[in-house]
Design a protein around this motif. Structure first.
Motif, PDB file in Angstrom:
ATOM      1  N   LYS A  67      -4.767   9.121  -0.798  1.00  0.00           N
ATOM      2  CA  LYS A  67      -6.208   8.854  -2.069  1.00  0.00           C
ATOM      3  C   LYS A  67      -5.997   8.114  -1.942  1.00  0.00           C
ATOM      4  O   LYS A  67      -5.019   7.275  -2.786  1.00  0.00           O
ATOM      5  CB  LYS A  67      -5.893  10.203  -2.890  1.00  0.00           C
ATOM      6  CG  LYS A  67      -7.010  10.748  -3.438  1.00  0.00           C
ATOM      7  CD  LYS A  67      -7.123  11.802  -4.110  1.00  0.00           C
ATOM      8  CE  LYS A  67      -8.377  12.125  -4.757  1.00  0.00           C
ATOM      9  NZ  LYS A  67      -8.089  13.447  -5.888  1.00  0.00           N
ATOM     10  N   ASP A  68      -7.680   7.117  -2.550  1.00  0.00           N
ATOM     11  CA  ASP A  68      -6.995   6.464  -3.202  1.00  0.00           C
ATOM     12  C   ASP A  68      -6.392   4.869  -3.086  1.00  0.00           C
ATOM     13  O   ASP A  68      -5.737   5.213  -4.008  1.00  0.00           O
ATOM     14  CB  ASP A  68      -6.720   6.510  -4.974  1.00  0.00           C
ATOM     15  CG  ASP A  68      -8.156   7.740  -5.522  1.00  0.00           C
ATOM     16  OD1 ASP A  68      -9.355   7.088  -4.524  1.00  0.00           O
ATOM     17  OD2 ASP A  68      -8.016   8.247  -6.524  1.00  0.00           O
ATOM     18  N   LYS A  69      -6.409   4.990  -1.669  1.00  0.00           N
ATOM     19  CA  LYS A  69      -5.633   3.670  -1.140  1.00  0.00           C
ATOM     20  C   LYS A  69      -3.990   4.112  -1.540  1.00  0.00           C
ATOM     21  O   LYS A  69      -3.051   3.258  -1.122  1.00  0.00           O
ATOM     22  CB  LYS A  69      -5.769   2.673  -1.909  1.00  0.00           C
ATOM     23  CG  LYS A  69      -7.308   1.729  -1.029  1.00  0.00           C
ATOM     24  CD  LYS A  69      -6.850   0.517  -0.895  1.00  0.00           C
ATOM     25  CE  LYS A  69      -8.719  -0.017  -0.465  1.00  0.00           C
ATOM     26  NZ  LYS A  69      -8.653  -1.152  -0.439  1.00  0.00           N
ATOM     27  N   LYS A  70      -3.465   5.043  -2.271  1.00  0.00           N
ATOM     28  CA  LYS A  70      -2.022   5.859  -1.754  1.00  0.00           C
ATOM     29  C   LYS A  70      -2.464   6.958  -1.295  1.00  0.00           C
ATOM     30  O   LYS A  70      -2.652   7.862  -0.017  1.00  0.00           O
ATOM     31  CB  LYS A  70      -2.504   6.149  -3.691  1.00  0.00           C
ATOM     32  CG  LYS A  70      -2.443   5.506  -4.505  1.00  0.00           C
ATOM     33  CD  LYS A  70      -1.814   5.901  -5.882  1.00  0.00           C
ATOM     34  CE  LYS A  70      -2.906   6.542  -6.533  1.00  0.00           C
ATOM     35  NZ  LYS A  70      -2.458   7.187  -7.796  1.00  0.00           N
ATOM     36  N   TYR A  71      -0.528   7.186  -0.478  1.00  0.00           N
ATOM     37  CA  TYR A  71      -0.421   8.580   0.056  1.00  0.00           C
ATOM     38  C   TYR A  71       1.086   9.089   0.027  1.00  0.00           C
ATOM     39  O   TYR A  71       1.701   8.238  -0.817  1.00  0.00           O
ATOM     40  CB  TYR A  71      -0.021   7.731   1.154  1.00  0.00           C
ATOM     41  CG  TYR A  71       0.690   6.931   1.957  1.00  0.00           C
ATOM     42  CD1 TYR A  71       1.817   7.109   2.515  1.00  0.00           C
ATOM     43  CD2 TYR A  71       0.044   4.431   2.044  1.00  0.00           C
ATOM     44  CE1 TYR A  71       2.700   5.800   2.520  1.00  0.00           C
ATOM     45  CE2 TYR A  71       0.612   4.275   1.669  1.00  0.00           C
ATOM     46  CZ  TYR A  71       2.601   4.980   2.280  1.00  0.00           C
ATOM     47  OH  TYR A  71       3.171   3.606   2.927  1.00  0.00           O
TER      48      TYR A  71
END
Length: 116
Positions: A67-71
């Protein structure tokens, strides 16, 4: 310290700074993560796309939420849940997520274009 020593130190710091800057530019964006199972890549994931992925490991299921270039790891079936304790990993981070009981680990690899 002599004037020559100070000039030498400043010169070395400038060279190191330029080298680091060049190294960072060559790295590019790291928006692809690789999922490994038994030391083999089983999936490459673009972290610019929000989605939850689930994989079967040695001990049970391993889920990765993007999500939003995070994991981060969620709903992992293993005894210690250390992989979930890593928390969110941002784009460009050098942190990896490792689930030893499931023999699954997640590493940032580079951009999607590097693999085409």
């Amino acid at each position: 310290m002599k004037k020559k020593d100070i000039i030498l130190i400043i010169g070395l710091l400038v060279v190191i700074g330029i080298g680091y800057f060049i190294f960072e530019m060559m790295q590019g964006e790291k928006d692809v993560v690789e999922i490994y199972y038994h030391n083999k890549v089983i999936e490459k994931i673009d972290i610019s796309i929000d989605k939850t992925y689930t994989f079967d490991g040695d001990y049970g299921k391993f889920s990765l939420e993007v999500k939003d270039k995070k994991y981060h790891a969620i709903n992992v079936e293993c005894p210690n849940h250390d992989c979930e304790k890593v928390g969110w990993v941002s784009e460009g981070s050098s942190r990896s997520i490792v689930c030893i009981p499931n023999d699954i680990y997640v590493i940032q690899a580079g951009t999607e274009e590097q693999f085409e």
